[in-house]
Design a protein around this motif. Structure first.
Motif, mmCIF file in Angstrom:
data_model
loop_
_atom_site.group_PDB
_atom_site.id
_atom_site.type_symbol
_atom_site.label_atom_id
_atom_site.label_comp_id
_atom_site.label_asym_id
_atom_site.label_seq_id
_atom_site.Cartn_x
_atom_site.Cartn_y
_atom_site.Cartn_z
ATOM 1 N N CYS A 1 0.853 -1.189 0.000
ATOM 2 C CA CYS A 1 0.000 0.000 0.000
ATOM 3 C C CYS A 1 0.885 1.233 0.000
ATOM 4 O O CYS A 1 1.989 1.219 0.544
ATOM 5 C CB CYS A 1 -0.923 0.033 1.220
ATOM 6 S SG CYS A 1 -2.167 -1.284 1.256
ATOM 7 N N THR A 2 0.389 2.301 -0.603
ATOM 8 C CA THR A 2 1.122 3.562 -0.660
ATOM 9 C C THR A 2 0.176 4.705 -0.341
ATOM 10 O O THR A 2 -0.941 4.751 -0.850
ATOM 11 C CB THR A 2 1.738 3.791 -2.054
ATOM 12 O OG1 THR A 2 2.600 2.697 -2.382
ATOM 13 C CG2 THR A 2 2.540 5.094 -2.086
ATOM 14 N N VAL A 3 0.632 5.605 0.517
ATOM 15 C CA VAL A 3 -0.081 6.857 0.756
ATOM 16 C C VAL A 3 0.666 7.936 -0.002
ATOM 17 O O VAL A 3 1.879 8.089 0.135
ATOM 18 C CB VAL A 3 -0.132 7.210 2.254
ATOM 19 C CG1 VAL A 3 -0.755 8.584 2.447
ATOM 20 C CG2 VAL A 3 -0.921 6.168 3.022
ATOM 21 N N ASP A 4 -0.072 8.656 -0.827
ATOM 22 C CA ASP A 4 0.529 9.705 -1.646
ATOM 23 C C ASP A 4 -0.293 10.975 -1.468
ATOM 24 O O ASP A 4 -1.420 11.079 -1.942
ATOM 25 C CB ASP A 4 0.536 9.281 -3.112
ATOM 26 C CG ASP A 4 1.432 10.156 -3.974
ATOM 27 O OD1 ASP A 4 1.776 11.270 -3.531
ATOM 28 O OD2 ASP A 4 1.783 9.734 -5.080
ATOM 29 N N SER B 1 5.157 10.637 -0.473
ATOM 30 C CA SER B 1 4.520 9.326 -0.399
ATOM 31 C C SER B 1 5.216 8.453 0.626
ATOM 32 O O SER B 1 6.370 8.693 0.996
ATOM 33 C CB SER B 1 4.542 8.635 -1.768
ATOM 34 O OG SER B 1 5.862 8.370 -2.175
ATOM 35 N N ALA C 1 -0.504 -1.377 6.626
ATOM 36 C CA ALA C 1 -1.636 -0.521 6.274
ATOM 37 C C ALA C 1 -2.874 -0.888 7.085
ATOM 38 O O ALA C 1 -3.614 -0.004 7.547
ATOM 39 C CB ALA C 1 -1.933 -0.633 4.784
ATOM 40 N N MET D 1 0.161 9.252 6.827
ATOM 41 C CA MET D 1 -0.845 8.208 6.977
ATOM 42 C C MET D 1 -2.114 8.745 7.626
ATOM 43 O O MET D 1 -3.234 8.361 7.259
ATOM 44 C CB MET D 1 -0.278 7.038 7.772
ATOM 45 C CG MET D 1 0.638 6.144 6.959
ATOM 46 S SD MET D 1 1.145 4.660 7.861
ATOM 47 C CE MET D 1 2.653 5.246 8.614
ATOM 48 N N ALA E 1 -4.436 10.328 5.163
ATOM 49 C CA ALA E 1 -5.257 9.386 4.396
ATOM 50 C C ALA E 1 -6.325 8.746 5.261
ATOM 51 O O ALA E 1 -7.509 8.742 4.900
ATOM 52 C CB ALA E 1 -4.371 8.306 3.784
ATOM 53 N N SER F 1 -6.052 8.971 -1.572
ATOM 54 C CA SER F 1 -4.591 9.025 -1.461
ATOM 55 C C SER F 1 -3.981 7.688 -1.089
ATOM 56 O O SER F 1 -2.760 7.536 -1.108
ATOM 57 C CB SER F 1 -4.185 10.073 -0.426
ATOM 58 O OG SER F 1 -4.743 9.762 0.842
ATOM 59 N N LEU F 2 -4.802 6.695 -0.734
ATOM 60 C CA LEU F 2 -4.305 5.370 -0.383
ATOM 61 C C LEU F 2 -4.528 4.426 -1.545
ATOM 62 O O LEU F 2 -5.657 4.249 -2.005
ATOM 63 C CB LEU F 2 -5.023 4.826 0.855
ATOM 64 C CG LEU F 2 -4.612 3.400 1.243
ATOM 65 C CD1 LEU F 2 -3.226 3.383 1.862
ATOM 66 C CD2 LEU F 2 -5.636 2.773 2.187
ATOM 67 N N CYS G 1 -3.686 0.372 -2.716
ATOM 68 C CA CYS G 1 -3.227 -0.938 -2.247
ATOM 69 C C CYS G 1 -3.240 -1.898 -3.424
ATOM 70 O O CYS G 1 -4.292 -2.152 -4.018
ATOM 71 C CB CYS G 1 -4.111 -1.458 -1.125
ATOM 72 S SG CYS G 1 -3.892 -0.577 0.444
ATOM 73 N N HIS H 1 -11.077 4.342 2.831
ATOM 74 C CA HIS H 1 -9.671 3.952 2.967
ATOM 75 C C HIS H 1 -9.504 2.781 3.928
ATOM 76 O O HIS H 1 -8.647 1.909 3.725
ATOM 77 C CB HIS H 1 -8.840 5.149 3.426
ATOM 78 C CG HIS H 1 -8.519 6.110 2.322
ATOM 79 N ND1 HIS H 1 -8.125 7.402 2.559
ATOM 80 C CD2 HIS H 1 -8.529 5.969 0.975
ATOM 81 C CE1 HIS H 1 -7.899 8.012 1.399
ATOM 82 N NE2 HIS H 1 -8.141 7.162 0.432
#
Length: 316
Positions: A46-49, A54, A62, A174, A177, A185-186, A188, A259
């Motif tokens: 998972c990435t939060v941007d 990020s 996550a 985090m 998000a 913004s999340l 996965c 999210h």
């Protein structure tokens, strides 16, 4: 069989073997292309941007970050409290629910049964451990104005009090998000969940993390749910829908729930999530949210939900 005949037979078999080998390689190549497309490169993650930065994490991390945030939201804690809690868990356990630690320390926050934090079984429950962390943090006068290291240390009493500070930036991202301040913004990635989803299990987990106000009601279309929400079970191409209606003006609340569902998709067998003109589909689009396309598919298509609906589909 004469030697010339044997040579002829070997020559006939060579093209067949070459074609078979080519087909095997083609199949493998296709498999890896699909895997790359579904994960965005590398394994599931998972990435939060948000805000131009990020942070990448595992699916497990996550899930736990989403749970910590949800418990804070359910308790009415501030965003600052959520930042402190996530940063603390990053330092103590790397956002993993550890069954071991220094002396009798356990869980996300490495809480010790011998120090009155609860039983081992309680501490190993992420919702409980996050909740009791917030309870202790709330007792710290003026914690929101304190440096993160000071606030966390007053709860944890760690031997390395300055270590919490290094996680503040990622924890803040985090929190953006998981408290809904940064929509969509999340992301996965990874293949669609293999396990079957259970709508009742998703319902229980939502209530446990966020409180009764987040409860969907699973039943016939049009049934009423908890105050501020309703739910229904709808067949949709091998999935069952849980539909959460939230205040259309409260987009932040909607994105908190959306999210959370994406972060727990692999764990709970969630196939699709949609909210606020966006849709997330497990195993597709490299885990990113995509714009809904109204008019395609039936009424139960996740891209066709109303503006006030968070819709969660679980695998049947």
């Amino acid at each position: 069989m004469s030697q010339p005949d044997q040579r002829k037979n070997r020559r006939r078999r060579r093209p067949i073997r070459l074609v078979s080998a080519f087909l095997v390689l083609l199949g493998l190549a296709g498999y890896f292309v699909v895997q790359y497309e579904s994960t965005g490169g590398g394994g599931p993650h998972c990435t939060v941007d948000a805000a131009g930065t990020s942070h990448r994490m595992s699916l497990e991390q996550a899930q736990h970050a989403a749970t910590i945030s949800a418990v804070g939201v359910g308790k009415g804690m501030s965003d600052r409290a959520v930042v402190i809690a996530i940063a603390t868990a990053m330092q103590e356990s790397d956002l993993r629910n550890l069954d071991h630690g220094d002396r009798d320390s356990l869980g996300l926050f490495q809480q010790r049964p011998s120090m009155g934090w609860g039983t081992p079984e309680q501490i190993m429950d992420p919702v409980y451990s996050a909740g009791i962390f917030y309870d202790h943090l709330a007792e710290v006068r003026g914690f929101e104005q304190l440096p993160l290291t000071v606030a966390a240390q007053k709860v944890q009493r760690s031997g390395y009090p300055d270590a919490y500070a290094k996680h503040e930036a990622e924890a803040s991202l985090m929190t953006e998000a998981f408290t809904g301040r940064a929509p969509a913004s999340l992301t996965c990635s990874g293949p669609a969940p293999q396990r079957k989803g259970d709508p009742e299990e998703v319902r229980r987990e939502l209530v446990q993390a966020f409180g009764a106000g987040a409860a969907p009601r699973i039943g016939a279309p049009g049934t009423a749910g908890a105050p501020g929400s309703h739910g229904q079970a709808v067949g949709s191409g091998g999935s069952t829908e849980i539909s959460l209606a939230v205040n259309g003006q409260n987009k932040r609340r909607g994105w908190e729930l959306a999210h959370w569902a994406v972060a727990h998709a692999d764990e709970l067998g969630i196939q699709r999530v949609s909210y606020d003109s966006k849709a997330w589909l497990a195993g597709l689009n490299r885990g990113a949210w995509v714009d809904k396309n109204p008019g395609k598919g039936g009424d139960d298509d996740p891209r066709n939900s109303g503006p006030a609906d968070v819709r969660i589909f679980v695998t049947r």
